[in-house]
Design a protein around this motif. Structure first.
Motif, short mmCIF file in Angstrom:
data_model
loop_
_atom_site.label_atom_id
_atom_site.label_comp_id
_atom_site.label_asym_id
_atom_site.label_seq_id
_atom_site.Cartn_x
_atom_site.Cartn_y
_atom_site.Cartn_z
N LEU A 172 0.84 -1.21 0.00
CA LEU A 172 0.00 0.00 0.00
C LEU A 172 0.87 1.25 0.00
CD1 LEU A 172 -2.57 1.70 0.36
CD2 LEU A 172 -2.46 1.19 2.81
N LEU A 173 1.87 1.29 0.86
CA LEU A 173 2.75 2.47 0.92
C LEU A 173 3.53 2.63 -0.38
CD1 LEU A 173 4.01 1.92 4.57
CD2 LEU A 173 2.70 3.90 3.76
N ALA A 174 3.91 1.52 -1.02
CA ALA A 174 4.63 1.60 -2.29
C ALA A 174 3.75 2.19 -3.38
CB ALA A 174 5.12 0.21 -2.70
N LEU A 175 2.50 1.75 -3.47
CA LEU A 175 1.58 2.31 -4.48
C LEU A 175 1.34 3.79 -4.22
CD1 LEU A 175 -1.04 -0.58 -4.80
CD2 LEU A 175 0.98 -0.14 -6.21
N CYS A 176 1.19 4.16 -2.95
CA CYS A 176 0.99 5.57 -2.62
C CYS A 176 2.23 6.40 -2.94
CB CYS A 176 0.62 5.71 -1.14
SG CYS A 176 -1.03 5.09 -0.73
N ALA A 177 3.42 5.79 -2.79
CA ALA A 177 4.65 6.51 -3.12
C ALA A 177 4.69 6.85 -4.61
CB ALA A 177 5.86 5.66 -2.74
N VAL A 178 4.36 5.88 -5.46
CA VAL A 178 4.34 6.14 -6.91
C VAL A 178 3.23 7.14 -7.25
CG1 VAL A 178 4.03 5.07 -9.18
CG2 VAL A 178 5.30 3.86 -7.39
N ALA A 193 10.12 5.22 2.00
CA ALA A 193 10.90 4.93 3.21
C ALA A 193 10.06 4.19 4.23
CB ALA A 193 11.45 6.23 3.80
N LEU A 194 8.80 4.60 4.38
CA LEU A 194 7.91 3.88 5.30
C LEU A 194 7.70 2.44 4.84
CD1 LEU A 194 5.23 6.65 5.98
CD2 LEU A 194 7.10 5.92 7.48
N ALA A 195 7.56 2.24 3.52
CA ALA A 195 7.46 0.88 3.00
C ALA A 195 8.72 0.09 3.31
CB ALA A 195 7.21 0.92 1.49
N PHE A 196 9.87 0.73 3.25
CA PHE A 196 11.14 0.08 3.54
C PHE A 196 11.18 -0.44 4.98
CE2 PHE A 196 15.59 -0.02 4.83
CZ PHE A 196 16.22 -0.59 3.74
N ALA A 205 12.03 -0.95 -4.22
CA ALA A 205 11.30 -0.92 -5.48
C ALA A 205 10.39 0.31 -5.55
CB ALA A 205 10.48 -2.20 -5.63
N ALA A 206 9.78 0.67 -4.42
CA ALA A 206 8.91 1.85 -4.38
C ALA A 206 9.72 3.12 -4.64
CB ALA A 206 8.20 1.94 -3.04
N ALA A 300 9.84 7.68 -19.10
CA ALA A 300 10.21 7.21 -17.76
C ALA A 300 9.01 6.81 -16.93
CB ALA A 300 11.02 8.30 -17.05
N ARG A 301 7.94 7.61 -17.01
CA ARG A 301 6.78 7.31 -16.18
C ARG A 301 6.12 6.00 -16.57
NH1 ARG A 301 4.25 13.44 -15.83
NH2 ARG A 301 5.52 14.09 -14.02
N GLY A 302 6.30 5.58 -17.80
CA GLY A 302 5.75 4.30 -18.22
C GLY A 302 6.44 3.11 -17.58
N TRP A 303 7.60 3.35 -16.95
CA TRP A 303 8.35 2.28 -16.29
C TRP A 303 8.14 2.28 -14.78
CZ3 TRP A 303 11.93 -1.04 -18.86
CH2 TRP A 303 12.10 -0.77 -20.24
N ALA A 304 7.29 3.14 -14.26
CA ALA A 304 7.23 3.34 -12.81
C ALA A 304 6.80 2.09 -12.05
CB ALA A 304 6.28 4.50 -12.48
N LEU A 305 5.99 1.23 -12.68
CA LEU A 305 5.56 -0.01 -12.01
C LEU A 305 6.54 -1.15 -12.21
CD1 LEU A 305 2.95 -0.34 -10.32
CD2 LEU A 305 2.90 1.66 -11.80
#
Length: 530
Positions: A172-178, A193-196, A205-206, A300-305
């Motif tokens: 969840l935190l990773a998706l919110c980071a992106v 960082a919170l996901a970490f 990865a986030a 670049a944004r197309g590679w974010a996931l």
């Protein structure tokens, strides 16, 4: 209609033809009309988002009282209780996870007391918000319909199987980071960082995804600062034990690796066949997504996931079971939804859409099956259960076990919950200790092959068991604990030191269902029962 366009200056040729001066013969370049920008997509309505939240909560929460996880659930709740009692992970008890989820659950334990229900309410919220984050990530670039398709896939993936581990909140935190990094790169770094702090690999990865989404390295500084600040106290208190336990656990993963396609018969049932082949289909879907990225080479944004998808593939290959499907299922659903929306070639768009459909069908079909076939359940005994239910046979056995142990073991005295044998271990049942509300006499709640199967750890556990003079040992003899997997956990380490210690100092008292109660040799029978 002439008044709709402003008059234009005559070209040099027209000026010469009209008898204009020779100096006007050089034409001014005609201004090109810019194609109008597509109108900015309006933010999703509050009503639609509220509807998605309600639907996601219903999808995730209708089984909130069904069953429990002896190993995974017990492990996290046992650690939470230790931290709530003032212990430090890595120094006072062995933990292979970063501290984030343990701290959250410890806070819940402090606020509400030990409970099997409270963490489940939090998990429903995490599932619901993750699906909404997926919708918003896809919708802002691909529109409502692709956003809703991604929401359905991620909602189904998050809802089953459920558990209190650190992967769902980290995701969840990773998706919110992106999601945040496009407009607020620093916020994206903080969320990564919170996901970490929950799962380091997902946090990394986030952070990479946030950098790609922001098209800037600005998320990296807040990521590094916040992650270091949050983990520093644990590293200082535990010293090198934190790194050796969290990072060293990767060296034991081979003992639990599973094949992508289990060696079992699925028959002609399409749902069973999909369940059997789903890990392989997910990895194949990841390959399709990677091929599209390398072929189309989006900005670049197309590679974010892509970093989260790559992490999900590695995570699933480490152990291809239902608990390791989540990161790849969620990240891949979002990535292929965005790719399909951007793709113009119909055949390629269909291929990407099929990957998305497979993820969505798998998750939603599993939940539909749980609606159609509710199991027969009975309440788990004890106030810690808070209404959670299990099979009637297990509930009856637990009731007898809790009664015997509470008569023989005063509050505060320890009870060791042991697997069938310590030379060959698959999983343990630390949840029984949570239900009993009796501490573990050792610092090892994890029953992990390669850890408690070693001479060093068994020697330490045997020493702690003898020193504690624990009145009771309970052997958990469930088929799940006895099952042999096609990996290193099925091999005996040859180390039976702890088993010999238990046999020398404890005698069988009674067996109830999957639980064999052992008491100290020479102990007396309580006046009111076994």
């Amino acid at each position: 209609m002439a008044d709709l366009e402003p008059p234009t200056e005559p070209t040099g040729t027209e000026a010469a033809a009209a008898g204009g001066p020779a100096s006007d013969a050089r034409a001014r370049p005609a201004r090109r009309r810019r194609s109008p920008r597509p109108p900015a997509l309006r933010p999703p309505s509050v009503a639609l988002q509220a509807l998605l939240l309600v639907a996601g909560a219903a999808l995730s929460g209708f089984t909130i009282l069904r069953g429990y996880g002896p190993h995974d659930e017990g492990l996290m709740l046992a650690w939470a209780q230790r931290v709530a009692d003032g212990q430090w992970p890595y120094r006072d008890f062995w933990s292979n996870y970063a501290p984030g989820q343990t701290l959250v659950l410890a806070g819940l334990t402090k606020l509400f007391g030990p409970s099997l229900l409270v963490w489940r309410i939090l998990r429903v919220a995490v599932d619901t918000l993750s699906a909404l984050a997926a919708f918003r990530l896809v919708r802002r670039d691909a529109g409502d319909w692709w956003g809703l398709a991604a929401w359905a896939a991620v909602a189904g993936a998050m809802a089953f199987p459920t558990g209190p581990g650190p992967t769902p909140p980290a995701l969840l935190l990773a998706l919110c980071a992106v999601l945040a990094a496009r407009r607020a790169p620093a916020a994206g770094g903080v969320l990564a960082a919170l996901a970490f702090v929950f799962r380091p690999e997902i946090g990394i990865a986030a952070a990479a995804g946030a950098v790609l989404e922001a098209r800037s390295a600005r998320p990296l500084a807040p990521f590094a600062i916040v992650a270091a600040a949050l983990l520093a106290p644990f590293a200082v208190v535990a010293g090198g034990d934190m790194a050796s336990q969290v990072l060293g656990f990767a060296g034991l993963q081979d003992l639990q690796r599973l094949p992508l396609v289990p060696a079992r018969h699925a028959g002609a049932d399409p749902s069973k066949l999909l369940e059997l082949l789903f890990p392989l289909l997910l990895v194949a879907g990841g390959a399709v997504y990677a091929a599209w990225l390398l072929w189309r080479r989006p900005p670049a944004r197309g590679w974010a996931l892509a970093p989260l998808v790559a992490l999900g593939v590695a995570y699933l290959l480490a152990r291809a079971d239902e608990f390791h499907l989540l990161p790849l299922s969620a990240a891949l659903a979002i990535g292929v939804a965005l790719a399909a929306a951007a793709e113009r070639a119909l055949a390629v768009k269909i291929a990407l859409g099929v990957v998305l459909a497979v993820v969505a069908v798998h998750g939603l079909e599993r939940r539909a099956g749980q609606i159609r076939h509710p199991p027969r359940l009975a309440p788990v005994p004890g106030r810690v259960a808070d209404g959670v239910r299990t099979s009637p046979a297990d509930a009856a056995a637990l009731r007898r076990v809790l009664g015997v142990v509470r008569r023989r073991v005063p509050p505060g005295r320890p009870v060791l919950v042991a697997p069938p044998r310590f030379d060959r271990v698959r999983v343990g049942d630390p949840l029984l200790g949570v239900l009993l509300q009796r501490p573990n006499p050792t610092r090892y709640d994890v029953m992990q092959p390669g850890l408690v199967t070693t001479a060093k750890v068994q020697r330490e556990m045997a020493r702690d068991l003898v020193r504690s003079r624990a009145p009771v040992v309970v052997r958990w003899l469930a088929p799940t604990a006895r099952e042999r997997e096609p990996n290193g956990s099925a091999r005996s380490s040859g180390v039976r030191l702890l088993d010999r210690t238990i046999a020398a100092r404890y005698r069988p008292l009674a067996r109830y269902g999957d639980y064999l109660i052992l008491v100290r040799r020479g102990s007396r029978r309580p006046p009111n029962g076994p």
